[in-house]
Enzyme design. Structure first.
Site, PDB file in Angstrom:
ATOM      1  N   CYS C 127       0.880  -1.170   0.000  1.00  0.00           N
ATOM      2  CA  CYS C 127       0.000   0.000   0.000  1.00  0.00           C
ATOM      3  C   CYS C 127       0.913   1.215   0.000  1.00  0.00           C
ATOM      4  O   CYS C 127       1.469   1.558   1.050  1.00  0.00           O
ATOM      5  CB  CYS C 127      -0.927   0.009   1.221  1.00  0.00           C
ATOM      6  SG  CYS C 127      -1.978   1.479   1.289  1.00  0.00           S
ATOM      7  N   CYS C 130      -0.565   4.354   2.197  1.00  0.00           N
ATOM      8  CA  CYS C 130      -0.669   4.282   3.659  1.00  0.00           C
ATOM      9  C   CYS C 130      -0.218   2.908   4.149  1.00  0.00           C
ATOM     10  O   CYS C 130       0.987   2.652   4.178  1.00  0.00           O
ATOM     11  CB  CYS C 130      -2.068   4.682   4.142  1.00  0.00           C
ATOM     12  SG  CYS C 130      -3.456   3.834   3.378  1.00  0.00           S
ATOM     13  N   SER C 131      -1.131   2.051   4.546  1.00  0.00           N
ATOM     14  CA  SER C 131      -0.712   0.757   5.108  1.00  0.00           C
ATOM     15  C   SER C 131      -1.840  -0.252   5.033  1.00  0.00           C
ATOM     16  O   SER C 131      -1.959  -1.095   5.916  1.00  0.00           O
ATOM     17  CB  SER C 131      -0.287   0.926   6.562  1.00  0.00           C
ATOM     18  OG  SER C 131      -1.361   1.464   7.310  1.00  0.00           O
ATOM     19  N   CYS C 132      -2.675  -0.158   3.987  1.00  0.00           N
ATOM     20  CA  CYS C 132      -3.787  -1.089   3.860  1.00  0.00           C
ATOM     21  C   CYS C 132      -3.282  -2.524   3.869  1.00  0.00           C
ATOM     22  O   CYS C 132      -2.293  -2.845   3.187  1.00  0.00           O
ATOM     23  CB  CYS C 132      -4.546  -0.843   2.557  1.00  0.00           C
ATOM     24  SG  CYS C 132      -5.207   0.824   2.448  1.00  0.00           S
TER      25      CYS C 132
END
Lengths: 135, 98, 223
Positions: C127, C130-132
């Protein structure tokens, strides 16, 4: 006399690519640790995650993942780089809650001061934290 | 939901650079790819991020890019690909000009 | 070592329990160390939300337990079932959340999709924005997944990033990088290792690591 050099073509590139939008930018090694050396999430970090999940759930719908992300993106490049992952989360959550009127700046300030005062080891005073970050 | 693009369509990602919250990464703007899946509808994150409803929902697409076409200096294999989920408002048919 | 402690407050904080804390070199022992600004903020915000009835202490406690209960094991079980059952595999590839229910796993409502490794394709998940990550199936992501280095370089030079994990993909195999930009979360359905014919699901699941479900490694090989 030096001329004012702000703005104009010199600043066109700024914020064109947002700081969090980093796909493809140069970066150092990923350098993954061995599994046994991985960061154990601290309880306060899990608390931040839990708070977000509750605020976003179908019972409350007080904040969306999108608002969380937007809030993080708006913290700015310095904060983004120097704050830890869950520090960015709680900063964004709190900003969102204030914007939505769920909590007020005043009650937050008072409660934070109380929490800091009640902690046995105290809280790092802002001045001390700033001083510690200076080279 | 009426999706503008079908699986197999060649699409270009708009080369637009607005401020604000959006989910189309910088590295695919202006690039051309192919739709591999029609997902969605999904509420618009550009609106949800500001506390608005995000409706009407937008069709969401899986778009595949040749990785070598994304970077001037790609050193992987020519067959490597990159797949990105892109909302319809960011896509145009590839033969249209910006 | 990181502990949360109850304060001199009138209400219940939902004390964390049940953690086996390892000393960690990078985190101060909160019993002896002062709180940071954001730890203070976290405590204050949680307190205020409980006082205002926005959340309850019980809900917070239950959510913390739910977070702790998620681990890669759930994903590993699904992969192992997919390896022995083609019908399950097809359903998993179409809808991980639905297929998870068949195994009594609650993978939440955010849609998770699985992408299958084959002889021709090796998948990697990132991702960049962000940090999905499929948290509700396999738990919280590792720090490296959320790092600038991983998020920046995986789309640019995936094979070099994979090599840092000891994974070398042949040039005649396509490396397919998935950038999780929208509402869907992705996981890799790795290929079943050779030499596991006749293995039961539990043993097969033991070969499935978190990292191979992100796509930075292959499953463990039978030894």
């Amino acid at each position: 006399m030096s001329k004012e050099t702000k703005g104009g073509p010199g600043s066109s590139h700024l914020l064109l690519r947002r700081h969090h939008d980093m796909g493809g930018l140069p970066a150092g090694p990923v350098d993954p640790p061995k599994p046994e050396d991985e960061h154990d999430y601290a309880p306060w970090e899990k608390r931040v995650d839990a708070i977000l999940r509750l605020l976003a759930d179908s019972k409350r719908r007080l904040i969306t993942t999108d608002e969380l992300r937007r809030g993080i993106e708006e913290l700015g490049p310095g904060a983004y780089d120097e704050m830890s992952y869950y520090e960015r989360w709680i900063a964004s959550i709190t900003n969102n809650l204030v914007e939505k009127g769920v909590i007020t700046v005043d009650e937050l300030g008072r409660r934070m001061a109380q929490v800091a005062a009640a902690w046995p080891a105290g809280a790092e005073a802002p001045a001390k934290q700033i001083a510690e970050r200076k080279p | 939901m009426s999706a503008r693009f079908a699986v197999g369509a060649t699409v270009r990602v708009r080369a637009a650079f607005p401020p604000g919250h959006l989910r189309t990464p910088f590295f695919v703007r202006g690039k051309t790819g192919r739709v591999t899946q029609v997902l969605g509808p999904y509420r618009n994150p550009e609106e949800l991020a500001y506390g608005r409803s995000g409706e009407p929902a937008l069709p969401l697409y899986r778009v595949v890019f040749e990785t070598a076409g994304l970077w001037d200096d790609y050193r992987g294999a020519a067959r490597d690909t990159t797949v990105v989920d892109i909302y319809e408002n960011w896509l145009e048919p590839a033969e249209e000009t910006v | 070592m990181a502990h949360d402690h109850e304060h001199d407050h009138a209400h219940d904080h939902g004390h964390d329990h049940g953690h086996a804390h390892q000393p960690h070199p990078f985190q101060p022992d909160l019993e002896a160390a002062p709180l940071t600004h954001y730890q203070v903020m976290t405590q204050a915000v949680g307190d205020l939300l409980i006082e205002k009835g926005v959340i309850t202490a019980d809900e917070l406690r239950a959510m913390l337990e739910a977070i702790d209960a998620k681990s890669p094991a759930a994903g590993a079980r699904m992969v192992a079932r997919a390896w022995v059952d083609d019908g399950f595999k097809a359903r998993m590839l179409a809808d991980v959340n639905g297929a998870a229910q068949e195994l009594g796993i609650d993978a939440g409502s955010i849609p998770i999709r699985a992408v299958e490794n084959t002889a021709a394709v090796h998948n990697v998940i990132v991702c960049t924005l962000c940090s999905c990550y499929p948290r509700l199936l396999i738990g919280l992501p590792p720090d490296w997944y959320k790092s600038r280095a991983y998020r920046s370089r995986t789309v640019r030079e995936p094979r070099a990033v994979l090599a840092e994990f000891g994974t070398v993909i042949a040039d005649d195999v396509e490396v397919r990088v998935h950038d999780s930009t929208a509402d869907l979360r992705y996981m890799v359905l790795p290929a079943r290792p050779a030499g596991t014919e006749g293995w039961d699901e539990e043993d097969l699941a033991g070969l499935v690591t978190r990292d191979c479900m992100v796509g930075v490694t292959l499953p463990k090989s039978p030894q």
